[in-house]
Design a protein around this motif. Structure first.
Motif, short mmCIF file in Angstrom:
data_model
loop_
_atom_site.label_atom_id
_atom_site.label_comp_id
_atom_site.label_asym_id
_atom_site.label_seq_id
_atom_site.Cartn_x
_atom_site.Cartn_y
_atom_site.Cartn_z
N PHE A 1 0.82 -1.22 0.00
CA PHE A 1 0.00 0.00 0.00
C PHE A 1 0.85 1.26 0.00
O PHE A 1 2.02 1.23 0.38
N LEU A 2 0.21 2.34 -0.41
CA LEU A 2 0.87 3.65 -0.37
C LEU A 2 0.38 4.39 0.87
O LEU A 2 -0.78 4.25 1.23
N TYR B 1 -9.43 -5.88 -2.66
CA TYR B 1 -8.05 -5.57 -2.28
C TYR B 1 -7.47 -4.50 -3.21
O TYR B 1 -6.81 -3.57 -2.78
N PRO C 1 0.55 1.57 -5.79
CA PRO C 1 1.64 0.75 -5.26
C PRO C 1 2.22 -0.23 -6.28
O PRO C 1 3.41 -0.55 -6.23
N TRP D 1 4.49 3.93 1.06
CA TRP D 1 5.33 2.81 1.48
C TRP D 1 5.87 3.08 2.87
O TRP D 1 6.08 4.23 3.25
N LEU E 1 -8.72 -1.09 -2.27
CA LEU E 1 -8.00 -0.56 -1.11
C LEU E 1 -6.63 -0.04 -1.54
O LEU E 1 -6.18 1.01 -1.07
N GLN E 2 -5.98 -0.77 -2.45
CA GLN E 2 -4.66 -0.33 -2.92
C GLN E 2 -4.73 1.01 -3.65
O GLN E 2 -3.78 1.77 -3.66
#
Lengths: 161, 528
Positions: free
Chosen positions: A101-102, B331, B13, A104, B334-335
């Motif tokens: 996730f961001l 997921y 990400p 980091w 969420l990312q």
């Protein structure tokens, strides 16, 4: 109720934890992958032959005595289901987990600790990071926490300053 | 938090969005900023436009749904050409886009009144039953049809350069997803002259939006992200000189030994010796109140929008269905910095892999099993949803309704094979729920009842990419062996490939597929 109804596993549905002595010696891989699915990168990546899997659909079983803590398996697990557990001499515990996730996480970051249900159970400090660019965008982070929390903390979230 | 600008994700990400030059397009006359490489639909979405069309009869607002050219919710008039699926057309500077249903536009449609007022007098569907006199009924139906819109014919003649080409090849592969690419590689490596068609301007099919690492074993490229698998396959494919790849090419029919296709402005007449159909699958929808409201999307559509074009689908999504697609999408949301309100599953247990569920559950996303969505809330776009618990007989239990806050709903209730070409080719079909719907009968080498026509990937039965790659290999190798190519080596590999897929499907997740396939093995293959 089983893990497939809740979305998280209870302790009795998971493999036994490594002994305290073992976790005090060196960090060890703990796999939370109870369901038979066709997946075997952890087994294939293990140089110590510590993961047992007769068929690709079998859930992996870790031989804690053979595990060297090399982290090859946690680097490749597509299910984000492997955690490295360690108990330190100074009474603190450490969990290493995959993080995608961001922003980091960096060494020294303060994080909220989440259990398998997503409840905040405490705070911890990141004390080591494998940066995402070195592992195909999946970062590994090692988080320092209360020793008793290593059995339940399975995710972290950066604390906003 | 993930940086967002003009509805677009500026960072991610896993992904690195490369946007082209900034261009200006015109939507119903209004200037909109877009970037080269974006589709019209995604650029409009980023600009906050949610109503893309109106339903034909009652002028209900319709939005984006599948994003891969399978539904028709995004049809508009582009540069004077009507009925263009805007999710498949790329923006160009100065492009004129107009909505074609509704007056004066789909967003502000005066006929929308028919949904609100006329419906009280003439409930939906009553035009067929209310009038006993055939003359009156026909008149009312014809007037109603006039109120609907399928666009207007183009005002000027076609100006492009239409041409024609005849192609002879050993193996024609229709569809450039994982199954199609695998088929082309495996036929090509034994020296067959292969032609691979795909309707998209890129290869990879739906792999291009799969940011997660794949399951399977190392030889199936497990641990590698789907987006990378697409690249690996493409590289392998491009190395084989006897494989001809035609992008933006749509196959429209199989006529005996010949296949018709359109490559941009060129008509192709293809005369192959063997055909592998790997057209994939499309998303199913679900019946609930207001399921046509803009904001109710296919899960794959949201993945395309977010992971291919880097556009934020909304602020808070509700996921309906807990198969792997629903879990992985949660997921991925969420990312991308999007909240997930909940995952709702009608079955008494999670449908996908537990590890995918655990991944989102530990980040606090609630998963409601034995629950269903009752209705979407909102007038012109989704503003919330009501879910309820189901009893043993799958009926909602009164009093268990819960209102959830969300601004979009992702329907992840499975896929259906894109079987139309096969049906048209005359293959014997069967409805097999385990495989996702209507599928052709096949031999164990994936050959259909029409000799020389093979199937591979999701069109043979909805499974996943690793299995699709394996089934493409089986179909292609059998096809070239039948053509007398490859010799003993190919025969040996074919048996290996069969064993491989059998092993892969040996677990509880493969059981359903195996059971489905047993139901549609050609009668000639069944041992008496």
């Amino acid at each position: 109720m089983s893990y497939l109804e809740r979305g998280y596993a209870e302790i009795n549905e998971l493999p036994p934890f490594p002994s305290e002595e073992r976790m005090k010696k060196k960090s060890v891989a703990y796999v939370e992958c109870p369901q038979p699915i066709p997946c075997s990168p952890c087994y294939e990546s293990c140089p110590a032959d510590a993961i047992k899997m007769d068929n690709i659909n079998d859930p992996p079983i870790v031989d804690y005595e053979k595990c060297t803590g090399c982290m090859n398996c946690i680097r490749v697990c597509p299910g984000l289901a492997i955690f490295m557990l360690r108990l330190r001499e100074d009474g603190k515990g450490e969990v290493t987990l995959q993080y995608e996730f961001l922003p980091w996480l960096k060494k020294g970051d303060k994080v909220e600790l989440l259990n398998r249900k997503g409840e905040v159970v405490g705070t911890g400090i990141v004390n080591w990071v494998l940066p995402p660019e070195r592992n195909d965008q999946t970062s590994l982070v090692r988080v320092e926490m209360d020793a008793k929390l290593i059995y339940e903390v399975r995710a972290v979230r950066k604390v906003r300053e | 938090m993930v940086q967002v600008k003009d509805g677009r994700l500026m960072e991610h990400p896993i992904l690195n969005f490369r946007r082209g030059k900034e261009v200006t397009i015109y939507f119903n006359g209004k200037q909109i900023k877009a970037y080269e490489g974006e589709t019209v639909a995604s650029a409009l979405y980023a600009a906050g436009i949610r109503v893309f069309s109106r339903s034909f009869r009652w002028h209900r607002p319709r939005g984006f749904f599948c994003a891969i050219g399978k539904c028709s919710a995004c049809m508009m008039e582009v540069d004077g050409v009507p009925n263009v699926r805007t999710c498949k057309v790329y923006v160009r500077d100065g492009m004129q886009i107009r909505t074609q249903t509704g007056f004066p536009s789909a967003e502000r449609d005066i006929f929308a009144i028919s949904d609100k007022i006329i419906d009280r007098i003439f409930p939906h569907g009553s035009q067929y039953t209310k009038f006993n006199n055939k003359l009156i009924r026909d008149f009312v139906l014809s007037q109603l049809r006039k109120m609907t819109g399928f666009g207007n014919p183009p005002k000027k003649e076609f100006q492009g350069n239409a041409s024609y080409e005849e192609i002879h090849c050993d193996v024609l592969v229709i569809g450039g997803g994982p199954a199609g690419m695998s088929a082309a590689i495996n036929a090509g490596k034994y020296g067959a002259k292969v032609l691979l068609l795909d309707e998209n301007p890129f290869l990879g099919g739906q792999l291009v939006k799969q940011t997660h690492r794949f399951f399977g074993s190392a030889k199936h490229k497990a641990g590698t992200r789907g987006i990378k698998i697409a690249k690996i396959l493409e590289e392998e494919l491009r190395k084989i000189p006897n494989v001809d790849v035609r992008l933006e090419t749509k196959a429209f029919g199989i006529y005996g030994r010949e296949v018709g296709a359109v490559e941009k402005d060129k008509l192709l007449r293809i005369i192959p010796k063997k055909i592998v159909v790997a057209t994939g699958a499309y998303e199913r929808t679900l019946i609930f109140e207001n399921n046509d409201l803009p904001g109710v999307y296919g899960a794959g559509g949201v993945q395309t929008l977010m992971n291919v074009y880097g556009i934020k689908p909304g602020n808070r999504g509700l996921i309906v269905g807990s198969g792997n697609v629903g879990l992985i999408l949660s997921y991925q949301l969420l990312q991308a910095g999007v909240e997930v309100s909940a995952i709702v599953e009608a079955m008494p247990r999670i449908g996908g892999y537990f590890v995918h569920a655990a991944k989102v559950r530990r980040l606090g996303v609630p998963i409601y099993v034995r629950h269903t969505i009752l209705r979407a809330l909102g007038k012109d776009r989704v503003e919330g949803a009501v879910i309820a618990q189901l009893d043993e007989k799958w009926k909602p239990i009164p009093g268990t309704e819960k209102k959830l806050d969300c601004d979009f709903i992702c329907v992840a209730v499975g896929l259906s094979p894109t079987h139309e070409l096969l049906y048209q080719a005359g293959c014997k079909m069967k409805f097999v729920p385990e495989l996702g719907g209507l599928v052709p009968l096949r031999s164990k080498y994936n050959e259909t009842s029409v000799k020389g026509v093979y199937i591979a990937g999701d069109v043979a039965g909805v499974e996943e990419a690793t299995a699709a790659i394996m089934s493409g290999r089986i179909a292609a190798i059998h096809a070239i062996v039948e053509l007398g190519m490859g010799g003993e080596e190919a025969k040996k590999e074919l048996e290996e490939a069969l064993k491989d897929i059998e092993e892969f499907r040996a677990g509880p997740f493969g059981e359903r597929i195996v059971c489905g396939i047993e139901k549609c093995i050609l009668a000639s293959e069944v041992e008496l």
